[in-house]
Design a protein around this motif. Structure first.
Motif, PDB file in Angstrom:
ATOM      1  N   TYR A 349      79.114 -63.941 -44.152  1.00  0.00           N
ATOM      2  CA  TYR A 349      78.454 -62.863 -43.416  1.00  0.00           C
ATOM      3  C   TYR A 349      79.433 -61.725 -43.110  1.00  0.00           C
ATOM      4  O   TYR A 349      79.161 -60.549 -43.378  1.00  0.00           O
ATOM      5  CB  TYR A 349      77.858 -63.408 -42.118  1.00  0.00           C
ATOM      6  N   LEU A 350      80.599 -62.060 -42.549  1.00  0.00           N
ATOM      7  CA  LEU A 350      81.524 -61.025 -42.075  1.00  0.00           C
ATOM      8  C   LEU A 350      82.171 -60.250 -43.216  1.00  0.00           C
ATOM      9  O   LEU A 350      82.326 -59.028 -43.126  1.00  0.00           O
ATOM     10  CB  LEU A 350      82.599 -61.664 -41.197  1.00  0.00           C
ATOM     11  N   SER A 351      82.571 -60.930 -44.286  1.00  0.00           N
ATOM     12  CA  SER A 351      83.200 -60.206 -45.395  1.00  0.00           C
ATOM     13  C   SER A 351      82.195 -59.302 -46.096  1.00  0.00           C
ATOM     14  O   SER A 351      82.532 -58.181 -46.512  1.00  0.00           O
ATOM     15  CB  SER A 351      83.828 -61.184 -46.393  1.00  0.00           C
ATOM     16  N   THR A 352      80.936 -59.752 -46.196  1.00  0.00           N
ATOM     17  CA  THR A 352      79.899 -58.913 -46.788  1.00  0.00           C
ATOM     18  C   THR A 352      79.617 -57.702 -45.900  1.00  0.00           C
ATOM     19  O   THR A 352      79.496 -56.569 -46.377  1.00  0.00           O
ATOM     20  CB  THR A 352      78.608 -59.709 -47.004  1.00  0.00           C
ATOM     21  N   GLY A 353      79.528 -57.939 -44.592  1.00  0.00           N
ATOM     22  CA  GLY A 353      79.289 -56.829 -43.672  1.00  0.00           C
ATOM     23  C   GLY A 353      80.419 -55.816 -43.683  1.00  0.00           C
ATOM     24  O   GLY A 353      80.175 -54.604 -43.673  1.00  0.00           O
ATOM     25  N   GLN A 354      81.650 -56.293 -43.710  1.00  0.00           N
ATOM     26  CA  GLN A 354      82.786 -55.374 -43.722  1.00  0.00           C
ATOM     27  C   GLN A 354      82.815 -54.527 -44.989  1.00  0.00           C
ATOM     28  O   GLN A 354      83.045 -53.312 -44.935  1.00  0.00           O
ATOM     29  CB  GLN A 354      84.097 -56.154 -43.599  1.00  0.00           C
ATOM     30  N   SER A 355      82.587 -55.135 -46.144  1.00  0.00           N
ATOM     31  CA  SER A 355      82.617 -54.369 -47.391  1.00  0.00           C
ATOM     32  C   SER A 355      81.483 -53.349 -47.436  1.00  0.00           C
ATOM     33  O   SER A 355      81.648 -52.251 -47.975  1.00  0.00           O
ATOM     34  CB  SER A 355      82.537 -55.304 -48.606  1.00  0.00           C
ATOM     35  N   THR A 356      80.337 -53.693 -46.836  1.00  0.00           N
ATOM     36  CA  THR A 356      79.227 -52.743 -46.766  1.00  0.00           C
ATOM     37  C   THR A 356      79.631 -51.492 -45.989  1.00  0.00           C
ATOM     38  O   THR A 356      79.361 -50.357 -46.406  1.00  0.00           O
ATOM     39  CB  THR A 356      78.001 -53.407 -46.105  1.00  0.00           C
ATOM     40  N   LEU A 357      80.294 -51.682 -44.858  1.00  0.00           N
ATOM     41  CA  LEU A 357      80.768 -50.543 -44.075  1.00  0.00           C
ATOM     42  C   LEU A 357      81.849 -49.750 -44.816  1.00  0.00           C
ATOM     43  O   LEU A 357      81.818 -48.517 -44.854  1.00  0.00           O
ATOM     44  CB  LEU A 357      81.336 -51.029 -42.741  1.00  0.00           C
ATOM     45  N   GLN A 358      82.810 -50.472 -45.415  1.00  0.00           N
ATOM     46  CA  GLN A 358      83.910 -49.799 -46.097  1.00  0.00           C
ATOM     47  C   GLN A 358      83.406 -48.870 -47.204  1.00  0.00           C
ATOM     48  O   GLN A 358      83.924 -47.767 -47.398  1.00  0.00           O
ATOM     49  CB  GLN A 358      84.865 -50.839 -46.708  1.00  0.00           C
ATOM     50  N   LEU A 359      82.395 -49.323 -47.936  1.00  0.00           N
ATOM     51  CA  LEU A 359      81.861 -48.518 -49.029  1.00  0.00           C
ATOM     52  C   LEU A 359      81.080 -47.311 -48.532  1.00  0.00           C
ATOM     53  O   LEU A 359      81.051 -46.268 -49.182  1.00  0.00           O
ATOM     54  CB  LEU A 359      80.966 -49.381 -49.928  1.00  0.00           C
TER      55      LEU A 359
END
Length: 426
Positions: A349-359
C-alpha cells in the motif's frame, strides 16, 4: 529459464534503476545505514520494555522519535525545496551518526533511564523531520522519470530488507550478550549489553551512506536556489486541487494508524500471548520486514501506473488479514504468518501510494508535498502507537489487534468502493 536469463530479466525489470550510477551509490549506502537503524530500533523497543515492564513505554518512545516530523516536517520539506538535497541529507546523516555515538556511550556508562531515552528520541525526531522529506524528494533526482516507480519500489526494497535483517542481527547480538553474561561488568545485564552492541553498530553504519553521498553528483547541486521555497500551504493547496491525491494521503493516515502499532504491541504480544523472550520478538519483527520485502519486490517488478489502485486495495486487504491472524495466534507459526502478511500489505500500500504522489507532483513542489506525506506517516504514531499502548493496558493484546484488523478492513472497503464506482484513469 536458465540462470543467465533470470539474472538478465531481474536486471532489466526489478533492478533496472541500479543501472544509474547515482541511484546505485545511494541504494548501497542506504541499505547499510538502514540495517544499523533497524538494529537500534529493535534494541530500543526491547530495552525499554525490559526496564519498565509497561507496554506503553515502547509506544511513547516511537512517538518521541516520529512526532517531531508532524510538527516540523513542512519546515524540512521547505528546506528540501530551497537547498541542495544531497548536501542537506549529508548534514542530517552526520547528525544521526553523532546522536547514535553519544547514545551508545551513555548507555554503556549506565547513564540511561527511560525518560532520557525518550529525550534522545525527540532529538532524533527533529533530525528526521529534515532528513525524511529530503530523502523522499531526492529519489527523482537520481533516476529518469520512466524509472521512478521502479526506484520507489527499490527504495522500499532496501528499507524493508533492512527491516528484516536489522532485527534479526539485533537478536543475534542479544544472544551473544546472553552467552557473555558471566563476563559482563557489574550492574550490566545481557539486555543492556546487547543494546549497547546494537547502538554501536548503528553508529558505524552511517559511514557507508556518508561515503555514498559524497560520491553522488546531481545537476544543480552547487548552490542554494534563488527562488523562495514557499510554505507548507503550497503543498496543502496542491492536494486540495487534486482531490484523488489528497484523499490518498488521508486514507494513508488511517491505514498507518491501524497497521503500524503492530510493531509496538509485539513486545507485549511476545511475552504475554506467546510466553517467549526477546529472540522470538526479533523473529517477529524480522518477519514483518520479510513480508514488506516481498511487497517491495512486487512493486519494483510489477508496479505500473494502471495497476496502482488495485495494488492499494490488495495492500489494505492483506494488512487487515495479517492483523486478524496475529490477533488469533497462540502459536509462533501463526504469529509469523500474520506478521508477514501484515508487513506485505502495509508496504504494498505505502510504496504504491508514494510512487503515485512522486509521479504526479511537479518538481518545484515535490519537497513540500512529500513533507506532507512524511507528516502523514509520522502523525500515525501519536494517533496509533499511543492509543494502542493505552488500549493494550486496558483491554489486553488480542482485542486491540482485532480492532486494528477491523480498521484496516474498513479502509479496504473504502478503496474498493472508489475503484468500483469511480475507476481512476491511467
Amino acid at each position: 529459464m536458465d540462470r543467465r536469463s533470470l539474472i538478465a530479466a531481474l536486471r532489466d525489470t526489478t533492478f533496472r534503476s541500479l543501472r544509474h550510477r547515482n541511484y546505485r551509490l545511494y541504494f548501497l549506502g542506504q541499505i547499510v545505514s538502514f540495517v544499523g537503524s533497524w538494529m537500534q530500533s529493535a534494541a530500543l523497543m526491547w530495552l525499554m520494555y525490559d526496564r519498565t515492564g509497561d507496554p506503553r513505554w515502547p509506544s511513547w518512545l516511537l512517538v518521541a522519535q516520529v512526532g517531531p516530523t508532524v510538527l516540523f516536517g513542512s519546515w524540512g520539506g521547505g528546506l528540501a525545496d530551497r537547498y541542495p538535497k544531497r548536501k542537506l541529507i549529508f548534514t542530517t546523516q552526520c547528525a544521526f551518526l553523532a546522536h547514535a555515538t553519544v547514545l551508545t556511550a551513555l548507555l554503556a556508562s549506565d547513564l540511561i533511564v527511560p525518560l532520557v531515552l525518550v529525550g534522545f528520541m525527540l532529538v532524533s525526531g527533529v533530525i528526521q523531520a529534515v532528513d525524511l522529506p529530503s530523502r523522499l524528494a531526492f529519489v527523482p533526482d537520481l533516476v529518469p522519470k520512466e524509472d521512478l516507480i521502479n526506484a520507489v519500489g527499490l527504495n522500499s526494497l532496501l528499507f524493508n530488507s533492512a527491516r528484516a535483517v536489522g532485527p534479526a542481527l539485533a537478536g543475534l547480538v542479544f544472544l551473544l550478550a546472553g552467552v557473555a553474561a558471566p563476563y559482563l561488568p557489574d550492574g550490566m545485564n545481557a539486555v543492556t549489553a546487547g543494546a549497547v552492541g546494537c547502538f554501536a553498530l548503528n553508529s558505524v553504519s552511517f559511514v557507508a551512506v556518508l561515503f555514498a553521498l559524497r560520491a553522488i553528483r546531481v545537476p544543480g547541486d552547487g548552490a542554494t536556489k534563488k527562488r523562495t521555497a514557499g510554505s507548507m500551504w503550497d503543498g496543502v493547496r496542491y492536494l486540495r486541487q487534486n482531490p484523488a491525491l489528497g484523499g490518498l494521503v488521508v486514507l494513508t493516515l488511517a491505514m498507518c494508524v491501524f497497521g503500524w502499532p503492530l510493531i509496538t504491541i509485539l513486545p507485549a504480544f511476545t511475552r504475554l500471548n506467546l510466553g517467549h523472550s526477546e529472540r522470538t520478538y526479533s523473529v517477529l519483527v524480522s518477519t514483518v520486514g520479510a513480508g514488506a520485502l516481498l511487497a517491495a519486490l512486487a512493486t519494483a517488478t510489477f508496479g505500473r501506473t494502471e495497476l496502482r489502485w488495485r495494488f492499494l486495495v490488495i495492500g489494505a486487504a492483506a494488512s487487515a488479514l495479517g492483523l486478524f491472524i496475529v490477533s488469533q495466534a497462540g502459536e509462533l507459526w501463526r504469529a509469523v504468518l500474520g506478521c508477514a502478511t501484515a508487513g506485505f500489505g502495509l508496504i504494498l500500500y505505502l510504496s504504491t501510494g508514494q510512487s503515485t504522489l512522486q509521479l504526479a507532483v511537479p518538481d518545484a513542489k515535490r519537497g513540500r508535498v512529500m513533507a506532507l506525506w512524511a507528516m502523514t506517516l509520522s502523525a500515525s504514531a501519536p494517533l496509533g502507537h499511543l492509543l494502542a499502548g493505552q488500549a493494550v493496558t486496558a483491554f489486553g493484546v488480542q482485542p486491540v489487534l482485532l480492532a486494528m484488523s477491523m480498521g484496516a478492513a474498513g479502509c479496504t472497503v473504502v478503496l474498493t468502493v472508489i475503484l468500483v464506482t469511480r475507476p481512476p484513469r491511467g
